[in-house]
Motif scaffolding. Sequence first.
Motif, PDB file in Angstrom:
ATOM      1  N   SER A  96      38.331  45.615  49.513  1.00 60.53           N
ATOM      2  CA  SER A  96      39.290  46.376  48.717  1.00 60.53           C
ATOM      3  C   SER A  96      39.248  45.789  47.304  1.00 60.53           C
ATOM      4  N   LYS A  98      41.604  44.415  45.873  1.00 61.00           N
ATOM      5  CA  LYS A  98      42.310  43.135  45.956  1.00 61.00           C
ATOM      6  C   LYS A  98      41.371  42.038  46.470  1.00 61.00           C
ATOM      7  N   ASP A  99      40.592  42.390  47.499  1.00 58.43           N
ATOM      8  CA  ASP A  99      39.635  41.427  48.057  1.00 58.43           C
ATOM      9  C   ASP A  99      38.664  40.957  46.979  1.00 58.43           C
ATOM     10  N   ALA A 101      39.006  41.190  43.744  1.00 57.03           N
ATOM     11  CA  ALA A 101      39.726  40.462  42.698  1.00 57.03           C
ATOM     12  C   ALA A 101      39.913  39.001  43.093  1.00 57.03           C
ATOM     13  N   MET A 102      40.267  38.788  44.346  1.00 57.16           N
ATOM     14  CA  MET A 102      40.469  37.427  44.810  1.00 57.16           C
ATOM     15  C   MET A 102      39.154  36.643  44.817  1.00 57.16           C
ATOM     16  N   ARG A 107      42.284  39.582  38.040  1.00 60.25           N
ATOM     17  CA  ARG A 107      43.454  40.363  38.456  1.00 60.25           C
ATOM     18  C   ARG A 107      43.038  41.746  38.961  1.00 60.25           C
ATOM     19  N   VAL A 108      43.766  42.241  39.973  1.00 60.27           N
ATOM     20  CA  VAL A 108      43.486  43.556  40.542  1.00 60.27           C
ATOM     21  C   VAL A 108      43.613  44.645  39.465  1.00 60.27           C
ATOM     22  N   SER A 112      40.829  47.379  38.596  1.00 66.47           N
ATOM     23  CA  SER A 112      41.068  48.807  38.799  1.00 66.47           C
ATOM     24  C   SER A 112      40.834  49.569  37.493  1.00 66.47           C
TER      25      SER A 112
END
Length: 165
Positions: A96, A98-99, A101-102, A107-108, A112
């Motif tokens: 995702s 988020k995944d 980004a981590m 940052r997400v 995006s």
Amino acid sequence: MILMICEMCGKDVTFVKKVTIEGVMLDVCSECAKFGIESKKEVPKEQGPKPIIAQRLEVREKRARPRDVLEKFDSEDIVEDYAQRIRAAREKTGMSLKDLAMKINERVTILSKIEAAQMRPDEKIIAKLQRELGIVLKEKVPEVVAAKESTRASLTLADLIKMQK
Ligand SMILES: [Zn+2]
């Protein structure tokens, strides 16, 4: 016999010559014709644009040459479809936003925006995305920017050789 009037001196003459005197075309007698340019001799004048075209071609040629040299100096730029490439690659991995980004420590919201092509990733993010997703986000582009042309025109071949080193 038809008599004609010399537009220069007003004399009646049996024939007139068409001449150009100070840019004005006049029918004049043979005497006055000496002051003007005979129309027939104007023909080469009509070919005037030719040397101008030749000059322009020369200028164009001169311009084209340094540009040809400069086009070899490619610079790397981000690909046009970076957003699609990132998204496609990420989706392929099943991560995702988020995944990802981590994983790359960003940052997400930034990711995006990048995937929505609303933001160009900076060098650091490009490097991380390329490494993480195994994609290519940069491509070599020939440096043909009109705005830079004046600068380039002033460059000598010696400068270019220096740049290459
Ligand atoms: Zn005359």
